[in-house]
Design a protein around this motif. Structure first.
Motif, PDB file in Angstrom:
ATOM      1  N   SER A  40       1.061  -1.228  -0.114  1.00  0.00           N
ATOM      2  CA  SER A  40      -0.158   0.076  -0.044  1.00  0.00           C
ATOM      3  C   SER A  40       1.045   1.431  -0.096  1.00  0.00           C
ATOM      4  CB  SER A  40      -0.949  -0.137   1.356  1.00  0.00           C
ATOM      5  OG  SER A  40      -0.140   0.178   2.459  1.00  0.00           O
ATOM      6  N   TYR A  41       0.319   2.489  -0.409  1.00  0.00           N
ATOM      7  CA  TYR A  41       1.189   3.345  -0.761  1.00  0.00           C
ATOM      8  C   TYR A  41       0.318   4.912  -0.594  1.00  0.00           C
ATOM      9  CZ  TYR A  41      -0.079   2.261  -5.558  1.00  0.00           C
ATOM     10  OH  TYR A  41      -0.510   1.832  -6.798  1.00  0.00           O
ATOM     11  N   HIS A  42       0.779   5.949  -0.800  1.00  0.00           N
ATOM     12  CA  HIS A  42       0.179   6.969  -0.749  1.00  0.00           C
ATOM     13  C   HIS A  42       0.684   7.871  -1.984  1.00  0.00           C
ATOM     14  CE1 HIS A  42      -1.659  11.057   0.284  1.00  0.00           C
ATOM     15  NE2 HIS A  42      -0.851  11.638   0.116  1.00  0.00           N
ATOM     16  N   LEU A  43      -0.514   8.486  -2.982  1.00  0.00           N
ATOM     17  CA  LEU A  43       0.033   9.163  -4.048  1.00  0.00           C
ATOM     18  C   LEU A  43      -0.257  10.725  -3.954  1.00  0.00           C
ATOM     19  CD1 LEU A  43      -1.242   7.405  -7.253  1.00  0.00           C
ATOM     20  CD2 LEU A  43       1.112   7.940  -6.787  1.00  0.00           C
ATOM     21  N   PRO A  44       0.873  11.498  -4.421  1.00  0.00           N
ATOM     22  CA  PRO A  44       0.509  13.110  -4.361  1.00  0.00           C
ATOM     23  C   PRO A  44      -0.839  13.309  -5.045  1.00  0.00           C
ATOM     24  CG  PRO A  44       2.815  12.656  -4.959  1.00  0.00           C
ATOM     25  CD  PRO A  44       2.041  11.129  -5.085  1.00  0.00           C
ATOM     26  N   GLY A  45      -1.795  14.117  -4.395  1.00  0.00           N
ATOM     27  CA  GLY A  45      -2.935  14.623  -5.146  1.00  0.00           C
ATOM     28  C   GLY A  45      -4.179  13.929  -4.429  1.00  0.00           C
ATOM     29  N   LEU A  46      -3.783  12.662  -3.621  1.00  0.00           N
ATOM     30  CA  LEU A  46      -5.001  12.086  -2.969  1.00  0.00           C
ATOM     31  C   LEU A  46      -4.991  12.766  -1.511  1.00  0.00           C
ATOM     32  CD1 LEU A  46      -4.057   8.148  -3.176  1.00  0.00           C
ATOM     33  CD2 LEU A  46      -5.616   9.380  -4.572  1.00  0.00           C
ATOM     34  N   GLY A  47      -6.283  12.721  -0.908  1.00  0.00           N
ATOM     35  CA  GLY A  47      -6.573  13.160   0.172  1.00  0.00           C
ATOM     36  C   GLY A  47      -5.823  12.608   1.326  1.00  0.00           C
ATOM     37  N   ALA A  48      -5.733  13.508   2.371  1.00  0.00           N
ATOM     38  CA  ALA A  48      -5.070  12.911   3.463  1.00  0.00           C
ATOM     39  C   ALA A  48      -5.435  11.804   3.918  1.00  0.00           C
ATOM     40  CB  ALA A  48      -5.027  13.863   4.560  1.00  0.00           C
ATOM     41  N   GLY A  49      -4.523  10.687   4.100  1.00  0.00           N
ATOM     42  CA  GLY A  49      -5.038   9.398   4.740  1.00  0.00           C
ATOM     43  C   GLY A  49      -5.472   8.530   3.490  1.00  0.00           C
ATOM     44  N   ALA A  50      -5.653   8.899   2.584  1.00  0.00           N
ATOM     45  CA  ALA A  50      -6.039   8.056   1.319  1.00  0.00           C
ATOM     46  C   ALA A  50      -4.817   7.266   0.860  1.00  0.00           C
ATOM     47  CB  ALA A  50      -6.684   8.987   0.212  1.00  0.00           C
ATOM     48  N   ARG A  51      -5.038   5.964   0.655  1.00  0.00           N
ATOM     49  CA  ARG A  51      -3.864   5.148   0.221  1.00  0.00           C
ATOM     50  C   ARG A  51      -4.523   3.939  -1.102  1.00  0.00           C
ATOM     51  NH1 ARG A  51       0.164   5.013   3.560  1.00  0.00           N
ATOM     52  NH2 ARG A  51       1.065   3.133   2.745  1.00  0.00           N
ATOM     53  N   LEU A  52      -3.715   3.840  -1.771  1.00  0.00           N
ATOM     54  CA  LEU A  52      -3.887   2.566  -2.670  1.00  0.00           C
ATOM     55  C   LEU A  52      -3.184   1.414  -2.391  1.00  0.00           C
ATOM     56  CD1 LEU A  52      -3.452   4.815  -5.970  1.00  0.00           C
ATOM     57  CD2 LEU A  52      -5.436   4.220  -5.058  1.00  0.00           C
ATOM     58  N   GLU A  53      -3.601   0.317  -2.881  1.00  0.00           N
ATOM     59  CA  GLU A  53      -2.750  -1.084  -2.363  1.00  0.00           C
ATOM     60  C   GLU A  53      -2.914  -1.942  -3.748  1.00  0.00           C
ATOM     61  OE1 GLU A  53      -5.031  -2.500   0.891  1.00  0.00           O
ATOM     62  OE2 GLU A  53      -6.021  -3.919  -0.128  1.00  0.00           O
ATOM     63  N   GLU A  54      -1.974  -2.683  -3.653  1.00  0.00           N
ATOM     64  CA  GLU A  54      -1.863  -4.194  -4.775  1.00  0.00           C
ATOM     65  C   GLU A  54      -1.710  -5.307  -3.728  1.00  0.00           C
ATOM     66  OE1 GLU A  54       0.673  -3.491  -8.174  1.00  0.00           O
ATOM     67  OE2 GLU A  54       0.134  -1.124  -8.013  1.00  0.00           O
ATOM     68  N   ARG A  55      -2.266  -6.333  -4.162  1.00  0.00           N
ATOM     69  CA  ARG A  55      -2.361  -7.446  -3.757  1.00  0.00           C
ATOM     70  C   ARG A  55      -1.745  -8.596  -4.644  1.00  0.00           C
ATOM     71  NH1 ARG A  55      -5.831  -8.391   0.919  1.00  0.00           N
ATOM     72  NH2 ARG A  55      -6.766  -6.238   1.453  1.00  0.00           N
ATOM     73  N   LYS A  56      -1.006  -9.504  -3.998  1.00  0.00           N
ATOM     74  CA  LYS A  56      -0.423 -10.642  -4.777  1.00  0.00           C
ATOM     75  C   LYS A  56      -0.552 -12.027  -3.990  1.00  0.00           C
ATOM     76  CE  LYS A  56       1.809 -12.576  -8.324  1.00  0.00           C
ATOM     77  NZ  LYS A  56       1.186 -12.812  -9.838  1.00  0.00           N
ATOM     78  N   GLU A  57      -0.994 -12.857  -4.564  1.00  0.00           N
ATOM     79  CA  GLU A  57      -1.003 -14.381  -3.729  1.00  0.00           C
ATOM     80  C   GLU A  57      -0.246 -15.276  -4.208  1.00  0.00           C
ATOM     81  OE1 GLU A  57      -4.773 -17.420  -3.680  1.00  0.00           O
ATOM     82  OE2 GLU A  57      -4.786 -15.909  -1.985  1.00  0.00           O
ATOM     83  N   VAL A  58       0.493 -16.051  -3.826  1.00  0.00           N
ATOM     84  CA  VAL A  58       1.348 -17.265  -4.309  1.00  0.00           C
ATOM     85  C   VAL A  58       1.173 -18.414  -3.516  1.00  0.00           C
ATOM     86  CG1 VAL A  58       3.070 -16.718  -2.503  1.00  0.00           C
ATOM     87  CG2 VAL A  58       3.712 -17.899  -4.729  1.00  0.00           C
ATOM     88  N   GLU A  59       1.150 -19.686  -4.341  1.00  0.00           N
ATOM     89  CA  GLU A  59       0.745 -21.031  -3.622  1.00  0.00           C
ATOM     90  C   GLU A  59       2.258 -21.608  -3.610  1.00  0.00           C
ATOM     91  OE1 GLU A  59      -1.870 -23.048  -6.240  1.00  0.00           O
ATOM     92  OE2 GLU A  59      -3.450 -21.983  -5.412  1.00  0.00           O
TER      93      GLU A  59
END
Length: 217
Positions: free
Chosen positions: A81-100
């Motif tokens: 998860s990370y914060h991008l400039p331009g997003l509101g305070a506290g807003a975050r994006l995330e990426e998920r990856k599953e492995v077997e």
């Protein structure tokens, strides 16, 4: 293989034109998978970076170990998860990856043997056989037996290192086979079941576990 450390490598690249701020990696380890370190009881893995610039990458190597399991596959999920400039305070994006993770045959095996029946208050033997089935030498090997309360330990052909039920092997070499015999008696009425549980471990991690039983005649 259970008991053999391995690494999970998490790779993440910033393909955007923006700086990613407060980048966080998190992973919850499922039952049966532990950190291959002194933090073996810790279930949550986390790592934080202040920022990742455009076209930059990060790599995190996480040493793990699998304990004995009847499940042939384990699943791990990593979340970035990370914060991008331009997003509101506290807003975050995330990426998920599953492995077997496919669980192979255990590196060390344990085999327990009991008579088909035992007599109350009469001496009998428990046979223990252990083997390193690989071409790797393993250090800090331990065999542990869990006796029922009505079992009375008498002696063992190989002296236990802790109490009357734990044996430690400094090095179990490739293809090495070992045995020991425990003698004792059991107290109980005819028909009562006698259960014995055994475990073989590497550096404290259970590689294989076995439960056997017989009846009191």
């Amino acid at each position: 293989s259970p008991g053999t450390p391995f690494d999970i490598i998490v790779l993440f690249r910033n393909n955007s034109d923006s700086v990613l701020n407060d980048v966080q990696l998190s992973m919850i380890l499922p039952e049966g998978i532990s950190l291959a370190s002194e933090l073996r009881d810790k279930r949550a893995v986390s790592k934080t970076w202040d920022e990742i610039r455009p076209s930059a990458s990060l790599e995190e190597r996480i040493p793990l170990v699998v304990s004995a399991s009847e499940e042939p596959v384990r699943r791990l999920e990593a979340i970035i998860s990370y914060h991008l400039p331009g997003l509101g305070a506290g807003a975050r994006l995330e990426e998920r990856k599953e492995v077997e993770i496919a669980i192979g045959a255990p590196a060390l095996t344990l085999e327990l043997s009991l008579p088909s029946k035992v007599l109350s208050d009469e001496e009998f033997d428990i046979e223990v056989r252990y083997e390193n089935t690989t071409q790797t030498n393993y250090q800090d090997v331990e065999i542990e037996l869990i006796y029922p309360e009505n079992f009375d330990y008498l002696r063992a052909s190989m002296r236990p290192h802790v109490g009357n039920n734990i044996w430690r092997i400094d090095t179990l070499s490739a293809d090495e086979v070992g045995t020991t015999t425990i003698s004792g008696t059991i107290r109980g009425a005819e028909g009562l079941m006698f259960q014995l549980r055994g475990m073989i471990k590497i550096a404290g991690y259970t590689v294989q576990e076995q439960l056997i039983e017989t009846h009191i005649a």
